[in-house]
Design a protein around this motif. Structure first.
Motif, PDB file in Angstrom:
ATOM      1  N   LEU A  40       0.830  -1.194   0.000  1.00  0.00           N
ATOM      2  CA  LEU A  40       0.000   0.000   0.000  1.00  0.00           C
ATOM      3  C   LEU A  40       0.872   1.254   0.000  1.00  0.00           C
ATOM      4  O   LEU A  40       0.622   2.200  -0.751  1.00  0.00           O
ATOM      5  CB  LEU A  40      -0.939  -0.009   1.216  1.00  0.00           C
ATOM      6  N   LEU A  41       1.915   1.257   0.817  1.00  0.00           N
ATOM      7  CA  LEU A  41       2.835   2.393   0.858  1.00  0.00           C
ATOM      8  C   LEU A  41       3.544   2.558  -0.483  1.00  0.00           C
ATOM      9  O   LEU A  41       3.692   3.679  -0.987  1.00  0.00           O
ATOM     10  CB  LEU A  41       3.864   2.212   1.980  1.00  0.00           C
ATOM     11  N   ALA A  42       3.981   1.454  -1.077  1.00  0.00           N
ATOM     12  CA  ALA A  42       4.642   1.507  -2.385  1.00  0.00           C
ATOM     13  C   ALA A  42       3.674   2.019  -3.451  1.00  0.00           C
ATOM     14  O   ALA A  42       4.072   2.778  -4.345  1.00  0.00           O
ATOM     15  CB  ALA A  42       5.171   0.127  -2.764  1.00  0.00           C
ATOM     16  N   ALA A  43       2.417   1.624  -3.363  1.00  0.00           N
ATOM     17  CA  ALA A  43       1.424   2.084  -4.328  1.00  0.00           C
ATOM     18  C   ALA A  43       1.244   3.593  -4.233  1.00  0.00           C
ATOM     19  O   ALA A  43       1.170   4.286  -5.261  1.00  0.00           O
ATOM     20  CB  ALA A  43       0.088   1.375  -4.102  1.00  0.00           C
ATOM     21  N   LEU A  44       1.211   4.132  -3.033  1.00  0.00           N
ATOM     22  CA  LEU A  44       1.048   5.578  -2.867  1.00  0.00           C
ATOM     23  C   LEU A  44       2.277   6.324  -3.389  1.00  0.00           C
ATOM     24  O   LEU A  44       2.159   7.262  -4.172  1.00  0.00           O
ATOM     25  CB  LEU A  44       0.793   5.916  -1.393  1.00  0.00           C
ATOM     26  N   GLY A  45       3.470   5.907  -2.984  1.00  0.00           N
ATOM     27  CA  GLY A  45       4.685   6.566  -3.459  1.00  0.00           C
ATOM     28  C   GLY A  45       4.865   6.411  -4.954  1.00  0.00           C
ATOM     29  O   GLY A  45       5.220   7.363  -5.655  1.00  0.00           O
ATOM     30  N   GLY A  46       4.606   5.222  -5.464  1.00  0.00           N
ATOM     31  CA  GLY A  46       4.739   4.982  -6.894  1.00  0.00           C
ATOM     32  C   GLY A  46       3.740   5.772  -7.710  1.00  0.00           C
ATOM     33  O   GLY A  46       4.065   6.290  -8.786  1.00  0.00           O
ATOM     34  N   CYS A  47       2.533   5.898  -7.217  1.00  0.00           N
ATOM     35  CA  CYS A  47       1.495   6.660  -7.913  1.00  0.00           C
ATOM     36  C   CYS A  47       1.905   8.125  -8.037  1.00  0.00           C
ATOM     37  O   CYS A  47       1.820   8.713  -9.115  1.00  0.00           O
ATOM     38  CB  CYS A  47       0.175   6.530  -7.161  1.00  0.00           C
ATOM     39  N   GLU A  48       2.356   8.704  -6.942  1.00  0.00           N
ATOM     40  CA  GLU A  48       2.764  10.110  -6.999  1.00  0.00           C
ATOM     41  C   GLU A  48       3.959  10.291  -7.926  1.00  0.00           C
ATOM     42  O   GLU A  48       3.978  11.170  -8.777  1.00  0.00           O
ATOM     43  CB  GLU A  48       3.057  10.643  -5.600  1.00  0.00           C
ATOM     44  N   MET A  49       4.989   9.452  -7.766  1.00  0.00           N
ATOM     45  CA  MET A  49       6.192   9.613  -8.575  1.00  0.00           C
ATOM     46  C   MET A  49       5.945   9.353 -10.052  1.00  0.00           C
ATOM     47  O   MET A  49       6.513  10.036 -10.904  1.00  0.00           O
ATOM     48  CB  MET A  49       7.300   8.695  -8.060  1.00  0.00           C
ATOM     49  N   ALA A  50       5.100   8.380 -10.368  1.00  0.00           N
ATOM     50  CA  ALA A  50       4.823   8.065 -11.771  1.00  0.00           C
ATOM     51  C   ALA A  50       4.090   9.201 -12.468  1.00  0.00           C
ATOM     52  O   ALA A  50       4.058   9.258 -13.695  1.00  0.00           O
ATOM     53  CB  ALA A  50       4.012   6.773 -11.869  1.00  0.00           C
ATOM     54  N   THR A  51       3.519  10.109 -11.704  1.00  0.00           N
ATOM     55  CA  THR A  51       2.849  11.277 -12.276  1.00  0.00           C
ATOM     56  C   THR A  51       3.744  12.503 -12.194  1.00  0.00           C
ATOM     57  O   THR A  51       3.813  13.291 -13.143  1.00  0.00           O
ATOM     58  CB  THR A  51       1.511  11.534 -11.552  1.00  0.00           C
ATOM     59  N   VAL A  52       4.453  12.692 -11.093  1.00  0.00           N
ATOM     60  CA  VAL A  52       5.338  13.848 -10.923  1.00  0.00           C
ATOM     61  C   VAL A  52       6.476  13.825 -11.941  1.00  0.00           C
ATOM     62  O   VAL A  52       6.785  14.846 -12.566  1.00  0.00           O
ATOM     63  CB  VAL A  52       5.902  13.907  -9.482  1.00  0.00           C
ATOM     64  N   GLU A  53       7.105  12.676 -12.116  1.00  0.00           N
ATOM     65  CA  GLU A  53       8.281  12.584 -13.005  1.00  0.00           C
ATOM     66  C   GLU A  53       8.001  13.061 -14.427  1.00  0.00           C
ATOM     67  O   GLU A  53       8.685  13.953 -14.927  1.00  0.00           O
ATOM     68  CB  GLU A  53       8.830  11.158 -13.005  1.00  0.00           C
ATOM     69  N   PRO A  54       7.000  12.514 -15.107  1.00  0.00           N
ATOM     70  CA  PRO A  54       6.794  12.969 -16.483  1.00  0.00           C
ATOM     71  C   PRO A  54       6.322  14.419 -16.579  1.00  0.00           C
ATOM     72  O   PRO A  54       6.650  15.108 -17.540  1.00  0.00           O
ATOM     73  CB  PRO A  54       5.748  11.999 -17.044  1.00  0.00           C
ATOM     74  N   SER A 104       5.176  22.812  -7.375  1.00  0.00           N
ATOM     75  CA  SER A 104       3.857  23.051  -7.951  1.00  0.00           C
ATOM     76  C   SER A 104       3.244  21.754  -8.468  1.00  0.00           C
ATOM     77  O   SER A 104       2.090  21.421  -8.173  1.00  0.00           O
ATOM     78  CB  SER A 104       3.978  24.074  -9.078  1.00  0.00           C
ATOM     79  N   VAL A 105       4.029  21.002  -9.238  1.00  0.00           N
ATOM     80  CA  VAL A 105       3.536  19.750  -9.807  1.00  0.00           C
ATOM     81  C   VAL A 105       3.236  18.735  -8.702  1.00  0.00           C
ATOM     82  O   VAL A 105       2.166  18.123  -8.672  1.00  0.00           O
ATOM     83  CB  VAL A 105       4.554  19.174 -10.822  1.00  0.00           C
ATOM     84  N   ALA A 106       4.179  18.551  -7.777  1.00  0.00           N
ATOM     85  CA  ALA A 106       3.996  17.557  -6.710  1.00  0.00           C
ATOM     86  C   ALA A 106       2.780  17.895  -5.851  1.00  0.00           C
ATOM     87  O   ALA A 106       2.039  16.997  -5.440  1.00  0.00           O
ATOM     88  CB  ALA A 106       5.253  17.453  -5.858  1.00  0.00           C
ATOM     89  N   GLY A 107       2.564  19.161  -5.578  1.00  0.00           N
ATOM     90  CA  GLY A 107       1.393  19.561  -4.796  1.00  0.00           C
ATOM     91  C   GLY A 107       0.088  19.219  -5.488  1.00  0.00           C
ATOM     92  O   GLY A 107      -0.840  18.683  -4.872  1.00  0.00           O
ATOM     93  N   ARG A 108       0.016  19.507  -6.786  1.00  0.00           N
ATOM     94  CA  ARG A 108      -1.202  19.186  -7.544  1.00  0.00           C
ATOM     95  C   ARG A 108      -1.411  17.677  -7.641  1.00  0.00           C
ATOM     96  O   ARG A 108      -2.535  17.196  -7.518  1.00  0.00           O
ATOM     97  CB  ARG A 108      -1.153  19.821  -8.936  1.00  0.00           C
ATOM     98  N   VAL A 109      -0.331  16.948  -7.884  1.00  0.00           N
ATOM     99  CA  VAL A 109      -0.448  15.490  -7.971  1.00  0.00           C
ATOM    100  C   VAL A 109      -0.972  14.938  -6.657  1.00  0.00           C
ATOM    101  O   VAL A 109      -1.884  14.101  -6.637  1.00  0.00           O
ATOM    102  CB  VAL A 109       0.916  14.858  -8.348  1.00  0.00           C
ATOM    103  N   HIS A 110      -0.399  15.394  -5.544  1.00  0.00           N
ATOM    104  CA  HIS A 110      -0.801  14.894  -4.227  1.00  0.00           C
ATOM    105  C   HIS A 110      -2.267  15.196  -3.929  1.00  0.00           C
ATOM    106  O   HIS A 110      -2.985  14.358  -3.392  1.00  0.00           O
ATOM    107  CB  HIS A 110       0.100  15.511  -3.153  1.00  0.00           C
ATOM    108  N   GLU A 111      -2.703  16.380  -4.288  1.00  0.00           N
ATOM    109  CA  GLU A 111      -4.075  16.796  -3.971  1.00  0.00           C
ATOM    110  C   GLU A 111      -5.114  16.263  -4.946  1.00  0.00           C
ATOM    111  O   GLU A 111      -6.232  15.986  -4.551  1.00  0.00           O
ATOM    112  CB  GLU A 111      -4.165  18.327  -3.914  1.00  0.00           C
ATOM    113  N   ARG A 112      -4.759  16.125  -6.238  1.00  0.00           N
ATOM    114  CA  ARG A 112      -5.801  15.869  -7.226  1.00  0.00           C
ATOM    115  C   ARG A 112      -5.594  14.695  -8.170  1.00  0.00           C
ATOM    116  O   ARG A 112      -6.564  14.156  -8.692  1.00  0.00           O
ATOM    117  CB  ARG A 112      -5.995  17.106  -8.099  1.00  0.00           C
ATOM    118  N   TYR A 113      -4.360  14.327  -8.464  1.00  0.00           N
ATOM    119  CA  TYR A 113      -4.147  13.447  -9.612  1.00  0.00           C
ATOM    120  C   TYR A 113      -3.683  12.032  -9.305  1.00  0.00           C
ATOM    121  O   TYR A 113      -3.620  11.209 -10.201  1.00  0.00           O
ATOM    122  CB  TYR A 113      -3.180  14.096 -10.602  1.00  0.00           C
TER     123      TYR A 113
END
Length: 131
Positions: A40-54, A104-113
């Protein structure tokens, strides 16, 4: 619809997706495998990073290093209270806007994406089907 199949094996459990990906699942006592909470922790970190990186790279600010450490506050054997995602980054040399873009990107990803984070913040029904 995303799905995984989890089945018992000789040494624990294996989760398999329809693309052939496999993850071994065990308890916190088992060597070399993830526990369900760690997944579950890996899913949360991976989800954010897989969106923040690109998104940061697309804006021309690819970070030299990007990692997360995800922690859960465990209040009992069967209950988690909160999650913390801590980013570890290294900015690219001579890129004065990289930190601003990343934040900016990480904040939006965390809150919405990130759908994993959204599911944890806004719990949804979990249905169980028994034979």
């Amino acid at each position: 619809m995303p799905s995984v199949r989890v089945e018992r094996t000789e040494t624990g459990f294996t989760a398999t997706n329809d693309r052939g990906g496999r993850i071994e699942i065990g308890s916190t006592r088992d060597e070399g495998v993830f526990s369900p909470v760690e997944l579950l922790l890996a899913a949360l970190g991976g989800c954010e990073m897989a969106t923040v990186e690109p998104l940061t790279a697309k804006r021309g600010h690819r970070l030299a290093k990007l990692a997360t450490v995800v922690e859960a506050e465990k209040v009992s054997d069967t209950e988690l209270r909160s999650f913390t995602v801590t980013y570890e980054i290294e900015l690219p040399p001579e890129d004065e806007k990289a930190l601003e873009v990343f934040r900016s990107v990480a904040g939006r990803v965390h809150e919405r994406y990130c759908p994993v984070g959204k599911a944890l913040k806004n719990p949804m029904p979990v249905e169980q089907r028994l034979p």
